[in-house]
Motif scaffolding. Structure first.
Motif, PDB file in Angstrom:
ATOM      1  N   ARG A  29      42.531  16.281  32.587  1.00  0.00           N
ATOM      2  CA  ARG A  29      41.253  16.981  32.780  1.00  0.00           C
ATOM      3  C   ARG A  29      41.083  17.972  31.645  1.00  0.00           C
ATOM      4  NH1 ARG A  29      42.103  14.301  36.504  1.00  0.00           N
ATOM      5  NH2 ARG A  29      42.211  14.770  38.731  1.00  0.00           N
ATOM      6  N   LEU A  56      36.288  12.919  32.674  1.00  0.00           N
ATOM      7  CA  LEU A  56      37.453  13.792  32.861  1.00  0.00           C
ATOM      8  C   LEU A  56      37.187  15.188  32.291  1.00  0.00           C
ATOM      9  CD1 LEU A  56      40.380  11.349  31.923  1.00  0.00           C
ATOM     10  CD2 LEU A  56      39.331  11.767  34.157  1.00  0.00           C
ATOM     11  N   LEU A 118      45.223  19.310  40.404  1.00  0.00           N
ATOM     12  CA  LEU A 118      46.134  18.556  41.269  1.00  0.00           C
ATOM     13  C   LEU A 118      47.544  18.576  40.689  1.00  0.00           C
ATOM     14  CD1 LEU A 118      43.875  15.433  42.005  1.00  0.00           C
ATOM     15  CD2 LEU A 118      44.270  17.408  43.492  1.00  0.00           C
ATOM     16  N   GLY A 120      51.084  17.542  39.228  1.00  0.00           N
ATOM     17  CA  GLY A 120      51.525  16.425  38.395  1.00  0.00           C
ATOM     18  C   GLY A 120      50.584  16.044  37.272  1.00  0.00           C
ATOM     19  N   THR A 121      49.422  16.703  37.206  1.00  0.00           N
ATOM     20  CA  THR A 121      48.449  16.352  36.160  1.00  0.00           C
ATOM     21  C   THR A 121      48.547  17.336  34.991  1.00  0.00           C
ATOM     22  OG1 THR A 121      46.729  17.685  37.205  1.00  0.00           O
ATOM     23  CG2 THR A 121      46.829  15.371  37.816  1.00  0.00           C
ATOM     24  N   PHE A 249      36.699  16.480  44.393  1.00  0.00           N
ATOM     25  CA  PHE A 249      37.519  15.666  43.483  1.00  0.00           C
ATOM     26  C   PHE A 249      38.956  15.465  43.974  1.00  0.00           C
ATOM     27  CE2 PHE A 249      34.068  17.358  40.966  1.00  0.00           C
ATOM     28  CZ  PHE A 249      33.590  16.214  40.343  1.00  0.00           C
ATOM     29  N   ALA A 250      39.262  16.035  45.131  1.00  0.00           N
ATOM     30  CA  ALA A 250      40.623  15.864  45.665  1.00  0.00           C
ATOM     31  C   ALA A 250      40.698  14.548  46.424  1.00  0.00           C
ATOM     32  CB  ALA A 250      40.964  17.033  46.579  1.00  0.00           C
ATOM     33  N   PRO A 251      41.858  13.886  46.386  1.00  0.00           N
ATOM     34  CA  PRO A 251      42.002  12.656  47.167  1.00  0.00           C
ATOM     35  C   PRO A 251      41.915  12.953  48.661  1.00  0.00           C
ATOM     36  CG  PRO A 251      44.118  13.329  46.230  1.00  0.00           C
ATOM     37  CD  PRO A 251      43.078  14.242  45.665  1.00  0.00           C
ATOM     38  N   ALA A 255      44.494   7.864  50.250  1.00  0.00           N
ATOM     39  CA  ALA A 255      44.785   8.261  48.863  1.00  0.00           C
ATOM     40  C   ALA A 255      45.534   9.592  48.838  1.00  0.00           C
ATOM     41  CB  ALA A 255      43.482   8.367  48.062  1.00  0.00           C
ATOM     42  N   LYS A 258      49.182   9.035  49.906  1.00  0.00           N
ATOM     43  CA  LYS A 258      49.916   8.443  48.790  1.00  0.00           C
ATOM     44  C   LYS A 258      50.224   9.510  47.729  1.00  0.00           C
ATOM     45  CE  LYS A 258      49.318   4.552  45.646  1.00  0.00           C
ATOM     46  NZ  LYS A 258      48.240   4.468  44.674  1.00  0.00           N
ATOM     47  N   ALA A 259      49.227  10.343  47.481  1.00  0.00           N
ATOM     48  CA  ALA A 259      49.400  11.403  46.482  1.00  0.00           C
ATOM     49  C   ALA A 259      50.477  12.388  46.927  1.00  0.00           C
ATOM     50  CB  ALA A 259      48.076  12.124  46.257  1.00  0.00           C
ATOM     51  N   TRP A 263      53.624  13.678  45.007  1.00  0.00           N
ATOM     52  CA  TRP A 263      53.775  15.101  44.655  1.00  0.00           C
ATOM     53  C   TRP A 263      55.114  15.646  45.130  1.00  0.00           C
ATOM     54  CZ3 TRP A 263      48.174  16.375  46.710  1.00  0.00           C
ATOM     55  CH2 TRP A 263      47.239  15.883  45.788  1.00  0.00           C
TER      56      TRP A 263
END
Lengths: 466, 212
Positions: A29, A56, A118, A120-121, A249-251, A255, A258-259, A263
């Motif tokens: 991002r 992005l 988020l 891990g990004t 924009f958050a899962p 999803a 899974k995230a 994480w």
């Protein structure tokens, strides 16, 4: 091999290693604001380049905007810069939260609110306080305008791998101390260049106990310790923050599950090696106040203004200059420092919890005569929430001004400025000479400390008021 | 970007530590949407008196430092905000080199320049030279004794030479990647775009939502 949180994220984002040993790092991002982006967009235009991943890239306007109302910018130069951002976002297909948007606000406040931040990004922004997002276990750092252009054009950055520095806060904070005091204490210990070249990782029981918003205050001021990024491992507090609220924009749903599973793999492995480590006993941290013109010039509120030659990391000359600018004398008690202005807000302490904590103190009280207090929410969403809770009425009843969202007096690039000689208790992040207005004198502190200073007209050891 | 190999010029002193980018260029000058016009605003609050005349007390304003192109200063130069305008201002004033000291803090070597500022310098071709505190102190002493003295900064040889009667020279270290970038005056975006295929391949398997 054991890896740190930072190394796990770094390794997942290396597109390739470059001939000079640096990495081409993928950026998930890019956040954009009006001040550091116009020359980057102009560079693209001159070279005939496009924004590689407009989806992005997210923009807002925060530095230049007035906070006495939300939509009219009277300064023609500020107005031109904001309009340039509007035009650039239109021309290059970038999402913009403009002054008419319900989600406008300080870039580092709205990123997490929108669910853009988020674990891990990688996140970058042409702004040094991008470190804020590290509170989520995100690798986030500030860049210059040339690098903004580089990310716009390529969605990557050429980066040399930084070193790692783990700061463990043991124990628990005592009443009256906040996460602002944790980060100010660290800066006082290691100095404003102590973290240069490192990515910080904040850990320990006192960090785990903090809310997401309190963690963001710590991440935010990593740059004041010289570190471009400061991270906190994601945990249930992080996941709950992301799962709650209106974060487009958050899962969500499967999803998100899974995230979260992913994480949970991010925290530093047991036995992971850091280049440097430091332990701080959080239970011994007193409320902090800066006395000088560098965030490292900070001490306990129960202490005194130090003498030149007695401050580790600063020369006698540095301290003399700072005290002359601040109009303070060595030996003076911190609680005898009178303020005429109080600023509650900024990307450091402009979130709803900050405002709640300030309001809890101001409720039923009046700010001192001769004190002007401003409460500036960090975003339009924070403002709405505060009003839904009636906090605005508490601030106004106490005699404070209730403003619209923006960077406001943190950097005084807008009409909110100190006049020469004015002295301000500020919840923001920099006490540099002239930062809040030429000749203005800034004392950094927590929202609680600022609120009590507003009530009593001078700093108080808030532990005695609890 | 202009390539850098060797530069000779007058050394101007700025005897302050922790010079932040708010001080290098105050916020009111950040409203410009151009990359030029910042030289006049460099060190604005220190450099000018309230009535707008140059402040004679500010060392770089002294006549012997007129036309200086090498700035010598103290540790942690460029801390604070990421504003690249600070680098543009330093360069548009006429400086090509800034010299500052690294410091020893316990086991750690604390760099002379703040991270983001240093990166911004590389992007623009402004050479930052890190020397020891003793070496920088010697340069301050020499500039004090011989105001207007010239120095040569040789990037290829990684050397600063003070042109006093008996030449004094200092060796400096520099990241090899940064050195090459400056020597060739490279365009970072152009270089990266040579790896466009790698970026496209990476994107196919990279999830930006969870970044796995």
């Amino acid at each position: 091999m054991s890896k740190t949180l930072f190394e796990k994220i770094w390794d997942r984002h290396v597109v390739r290693t470059l001939p000079d040993g640096s990495a081409l790092l993928y950026i998930d991002r890019q956040l954009v604001h009006e001040v550091t982006s116009p020359q980057a967009f102009e560079g693209l235009r001159l070279a005939g380049r496009k924004v590689r991943r407009p989806g992005l890239t997210f923009a807002t306007m925060d530095h230049n905007i007035p906070t006495d109302q939300q939509t009219v910018i009277r300064d023609p130069i500020s107005k031109a810069q904001v309009e340039a951002l509007e035009q650039n976002c239109r021309a290059f297909g970038v999402t913009l939260y403009d002054l008419k948007s319900e989600r406008v606000g300080i870039v580092h406040i709205i990123g997490p609110e929108l669910g853009l931040t988020l674990p891990g990004t990688t996140i970058v922004c042409g702004d040094s306080h991008t470190a804020t997002h590290g509170a989520f276990g995100t690798l986030a750092f500030g860049i210059g305008t040339s690098e903004v252009e580089h990310v716009l054009a390529t969605q990557t950055l050429r980066q040399k791998k930084p070193k790692t520095f783990r700061v463990e806060y043991t124990g628990r904070l005592k009443p009256g101390a906040t996460s602002k005091d944790m980060i100010l204490k660290l800066i006082g210990l290691i100095g404003t260049a102590g973290g240069t070249g490192y990515v910080l990782e904040y850990a320990g029981s006192a960090v785990s106990a903090l809310s997401m918003e309190a963690r963001m205050t710590i991440g935010n001021m990593s740059i004041e310790a010289g570190a471009r990024a400061g991270m906190i491992a994601p945990d249930d507090t992080t996941f709950q923050y992301i799962a709650s609220g209106d974060r487009p924009f958050a899962p969500r749903g499967a999803a998100l599950d899974k995230a979260v599973a992913f994480w949970k793999t991010l925290p530093s492995d047991p036995g992971a090696k850091f280049d440097r480590e430091l332990t701080i006993d959080a239970s011994a941290i007193a409320p902090q106040v800066t006395w000088g013109t560098s965030p490292g010039m900070v001490t306990d509120v129960s202490s005194v203004v130090p003498a030149p030659g007695k401050v580790p990391g600063y020369s006698a000359k540095d301290v003399e200059q700072a005290l002359a600018y601040m109009g303070l004398t060595p030996g003076m008690r911190m609680t005898d420092i009178k303020v005429d202005t109080v600023f509650i807000g900024s990307c450091t302490n402009g979130r709803i919890e900050d405002l709640r904590r300030a309001a809890a103190i101001l409720k039923g009280r009046k700010i001192a005569k001769n004190v002007k207090a401003m409460v500036v929410p960090g975003s339009a969403a924070v403002r709405r929430q505060a009003m839904a809770e009636g906090l605005d009425k508490i601030f106004v009843a106490a005699g404070a001004e209730w403003r619209y969202a923006g960077c406001s007096m943190c950097l005084a690039m807008n009409p909110d400025q100190l006049k020469p000689g004015e002295r301000c208790a500020a919840t923001s992040n920099r006490n540099f000479e002239g930062r809040q207005g030429k000749g203005g004198r800034t004392h950094l502190c927590s929202p609680e400390m600022a609120a009590w200073a507003a009530v009593e007209g001078h700093f108080v050891d808030i532990r005695e008021r609890m | 970007m202009k390539a850098f190999s060797t530069h000779r010029g007058i050394v101007a002193p700025l005897d302050n530590a922790n010079v932040d980018t708010d001080q290098i260029i105050p916020k009111q000058f950040l409203k410009s949407i151009k990359r030029t016009g910042f030289g006049e605003a460099l060190f604005f609050d220190w450099r000018y008196l309230p009535d707008g005349r140059p402040n004679p007390e500010f060392p770089p304003n002294r006549p012997e430092f007129k036309g200086a192109s090498i700035l010598v200063t103290r540790n942690n130069f460029g801390c604070g905000s990421s504003r690249e305008h600070a680098v543009w201002a330093v360069m548009q004033y006429g400086f090509r080199v800034v010299i500052a000291p690294w410091r020893q803090q316990g086991d750690a070597r604390v760099p002379a320049f703040a991270d983001i500022f240093r990166n911004n310098c590389v992007q623009n071709g402004l050479l930052t030279v890190e020397l020891s505190e003793a070496e920088v102190e010697e340069i301050f002493q020499m500039v004090g004794r011989f105001p207007g003295l010239e120095a040569t900064v040789d990037l290829d040889e990684q050397r600063v030479v003070l042109h006093v009667q008996e030449e004094i020279s200092f060796h400096f270290q520099i990241d090899p990647g940064v050195k090459e970038h400056l020597r060739r005056g490279l365009d970072a975006i152009g270089l990266t775009l040579q790896h466009e295929a790698d970026i496209a391949t990476f994107e196919k398997s990279h999830d930006v939502q969870m970044a796995r």
